[in-house]
Design a protein around this motif. Sequence first.
Motif: not given
Length: 203
Positions: A13-15, A65-68, A137-139
């Motif tokens: 699970e995560g972005t 927007q893609f960090q993490g 929806e990048p987040g």
Amino acid sequence: MRPFPSGQIQMIEGTAMVLAGEDIDTDRIIPARFLKCVSFDALADQVFADDRSELNGQHPFDQPQFQGASILVVNGNFGCGSSREHAPQALMRWGIRAVVGVSFAEIFYGNCLALGIPCATASAAEIASLQQAVLNEPGGVWSLNLTTMRMVSGSADCAVSIDPGPRDMLCSGRWDATSQLLDHGEQLQALMGRLPYLNRFAT
């Protein structure tokens, strides 16, 4: 730094983040000059080093927007080229815990499995739709479920596939050879005690 995978892996699970392009090879994932490292620990900073330098902050691995992100969504023949295990090591140390794409190079796929990184596949059309959903929806939080074999976020839902053998290894924890050895230490010691070539010089 998020903890590295261990034990049973049934859901990630995560972005998510999108890395578009066919035939992205291991030389691009981690350039050859970084293979001299004595530890994999520093590879996170060097993942896609040359591509990121050329794109001057516009590479997905540099975009805010893609960090993490935990899940990387790619296209076809990802991880082709040389067999360097540094490529999945660099992705994992950056924070990637699963890769979803159209297809993967066989050795890269195996190297990911050895680290507990699922590589799930879907058709080119499904991946294109999935990539667009991530970009829209990048987040958004996604889940890659290895039991239902679906990648889901809100109203987006994509069926994915992992071969039964690797899937069973991930879900059961058998991919993690180190943990298996540690969990069976007493049996290993007993076995070693019975091996004549280990005990012939014992007094």
